[in-house]
Design an enzyme around this catalytic site. Sequence first.
Site, PDB file in Angstrom:
ATOM      1  N   ARG A  23       1.713   3.191   7.766  1.00  0.00           N
ATOM      2  CA  ARG A  23       0.646   4.027   8.324  1.00  0.00           C
ATOM      3  C   ARG A  23      -0.110   3.269   9.402  1.00  0.00           C
ATOM      4  NH1 ARG A  23      -3.575   5.972   4.098  1.00  0.00           N
ATOM      5  NH2 ARG A  23      -1.733   6.871   3.138  1.00  0.00           N
ATOM      6  N   SER A 111      -1.144  11.819   5.829  1.00  0.00           N
ATOM      7  CA  SER A 111      -1.851  12.225   4.607  1.00  0.00           C
ATOM      8  C   SER A 111      -3.241  12.782   4.938  1.00  0.00           C
ATOM      9  CB  SER A 111      -1.913  11.057   3.633  1.00  0.00           C
ATOM     10  OG  SER A 111      -2.378  11.507   2.398  1.00  0.00           O
ATOM     11  N   HIS A 112      -4.288  12.185   4.367  1.00  0.00           N
ATOM     12  CA  HIS A 112      -5.652  12.723   4.508  1.00  0.00           C
ATOM     13  C   HIS A 112      -6.433  12.020   5.617  1.00  0.00           C
ATOM     14  CE1 HIS A 112      -5.691   9.176   2.004  1.00  0.00           C
ATOM     15  NE2 HIS A 112      -6.885   8.943   2.515  1.00  0.00           N
ATOM     16  N   LYS A 121       6.338   8.192   4.595  1.00  0.00           N
ATOM     17  CA  LYS A 121       6.559   7.947   3.165  1.00  0.00           C
ATOM     18  C   LYS A 121       8.065   8.066   2.939  1.00  0.00           C
ATOM     19  CE  LYS A 121       2.080   9.730   1.609  1.00  0.00           C
ATOM     20  NZ  LYS A 121       1.352  10.801   0.910  1.00  0.00           N
ATOM     21  N   ASP A 245      -5.116  17.895  -0.065  1.00  0.00           N
ATOM     22  CA  ASP A 245      -5.267  16.906   0.999  1.00  0.00           C
ATOM     23  C   ASP A 245      -4.281  17.254   2.128  1.00  0.00           C
ATOM     24  OD1 ASP A 245      -2.817  15.914   0.033  1.00  0.00           O
ATOM     25  OD2 ASP A 245      -3.382  13.843   0.425  1.00  0.00           O
ATOM     26  N   ASP A 247      -1.490  16.362   3.259  1.00  0.00           N
ATOM     27  CA  ASP A 247      -0.042  16.531   3.074  1.00  0.00           C
ATOM     28  C   ASP A 247       0.311  17.126   1.718  1.00  0.00           C
ATOM     29  OD1 ASP A 247      -0.689  14.157   1.735  1.00  0.00           O
ATOM     30  OD2 ASP A 247       1.311  13.326   2.018  1.00  0.00           O
ATOM     31  N   ASP A 249      -0.199  16.467  -1.442  1.00  0.00           N
ATOM     32  CA  ASP A 249       0.194  15.758  -2.665  1.00  0.00           C
ATOM     33  C   ASP A 249      -1.017  15.410  -3.542  1.00  0.00           C
ATOM     34  OD1 ASP A 249      -0.821  13.660  -1.191  1.00  0.00           O
ATOM     35  OD2 ASP A 249       1.039  12.505  -1.127  1.00  0.00           O
ATOM     36  N   ARG A 250      -2.216  15.792  -3.101  1.00  0.00           N
ATOM     37  CA  ARG A 250      -3.402  15.594  -3.948  1.00  0.00           C
ATOM     38  C   ARG A 250      -4.205  16.888  -3.986  1.00  0.00           C
ATOM     39  NH1 ARG A 250      -7.171  11.949  -2.510  1.00  0.00           N
ATOM     40  NH2 ARG A 250      -6.581  11.906  -0.321  1.00  0.00           N
ATOM     41  N   HIS A 332      -3.473  12.618  -7.493  1.00  0.00           N
ATOM     42  CA  HIS A 332      -2.019  12.772  -7.425  1.00  0.00           C
ATOM     43  C   HIS A 332      -1.621  13.165  -8.855  1.00  0.00           C
ATOM     44  CE1 HIS A 332      -0.826  10.802  -3.594  1.00  0.00           C
ATOM     45  NE2 HIS A 332      -1.841   9.972  -3.802  1.00  0.00           N
TER      46      HIS A 332
HETATM   47 ZN   LIG Z   1      -1.595  12.865   0.514  1.00  0.00          ZN
END
Ligand SMILES: [Zn+2]
Length: 465
Positions: A23, A111-112, A121, A245, A247, A249-250, A332
């Site tokens: 990242r 992501s966030h 990822k 979030d 992407d 995943d949360r 997550h």
């Molecule tokens: Zn995420």
Amino acid sequence: MTSLAKRAQHRFNKTILREYDVRGVVGSTLFVEDAYALGRAFASVVRRKGAKRLAVGYDGRMTSPELAAALAEGIADAGISVVRIECGPSPMLYFATFTLDVDGGVMVTGSHNPPDYNGFKMNFDKMPFFGESIQELGRLAAEGSYESGRGEIGDERVFEPYVARLLEEYQADRPLKVAWDMGNGAAGEVVQALTARLPGTHILLNETIDGSFPAHHPDPTVPENLVQLRQTVVAEACDLGIAFDGDGDRIGVVDETGEILWGDQIMLLLARDVLLQNPGAPIIADVKASQVLFDGIAEAGGRPIMWKTGHSVIKAKMAELNSPFAGEMSAHLFFADRYYGYDDAVYAAIRLLNVLGNGAGSLSAFRLALPKVVNTPEIRFPCSEERKTIVVAEVKARLAAEGADVIDIDGVRVQCDEGWWLLRASNTQDVLVARCEAADEAGLARLKAMVDAQLRASGLEPPVY
Ligand SMILES: [Zn+2]
């Protein structure tokens, strides 16, 4: 792609190869050349392990299509075929790795993080590719010891099969009224397609995928990002609010009174449901989670397992213990029960609708019935890369000398009469993380004083709680 981008040797900015992912800030620490080199290095590693095809997905950030294209070129130049899928959340890419004829995949996502960030990822053989394996990619690229060849680049559509799989899971008797805040993140189109076919009433907020994130930051663990959702839930008399979030995943959850449920609270509600079908099963949560969660899992007939923080290590532990459900304070949530075991917040949302739609109680009733504890959120404060692990080791040594009751699987989690406190070094940032939880405010004040005393003894200023 310029010829420069395809040069044989490549050095990544040392800050971008992180513990669980890659990242950086696009145009500052992360460039399109990095995407090519990463693709070529990762594909070289997996080709040497027998892989032939990799899936590539991307989120809704402005820079994601360009990075995904360079990544695909790099993968193909290592002789591995590329299956490109549609723009969507990270779990849709994970879904592709489980349902398409591929050996793994790479998700282009920041992501966030703020709009100028992006990253990658990686998954191989249905497991996250992380830790030392990511550092190895840096060494391989620096040496230019890539595989060569020319893989094919093609497209497959997984959006519809993914949405259909999510819908298949829905089995609530009572239709619910739900507000959804996608935060303009990558799950927007998936949730639009899903809610159009779900029973009940669905109010969508910020559902348009927009990498500039005009409404708010797509991070539902930060209360200020849930203001709009909380207001909507109350104003529209919804049963609950759900946020994701950037992407997908949360998850973030708001009860019908507009109060936030934290990651460990959401986990307990879902763990109880999972344990009905999996009595005695190991349920894994990270060291930041409340004691209320671990006690609640045991009370529901499960085997609570406390484990290190980090989605990759949690996933690995789940596979090792054959656990049906795991989660993190950061929200997550991983379902192996009836699903694939990866962190999919949209899938978790469907499971939550099932629990609520098949039960008599409200989310606030669940929240209010939990044992009363007072705790701090996760307190993060700066500490240099060099110092952070040393400080934790010093604290651990002093506690051992005192004979304290310490769980040391990830930093120190100290149990005492007042409750517990945690100090650990972040794997992803130059910060120390603290959290305290007690039965009452007086106890909490004493726990904070213990943390402060330890930090001072190691020459650090205590954090602002
Ligand atoms: Zn995420």
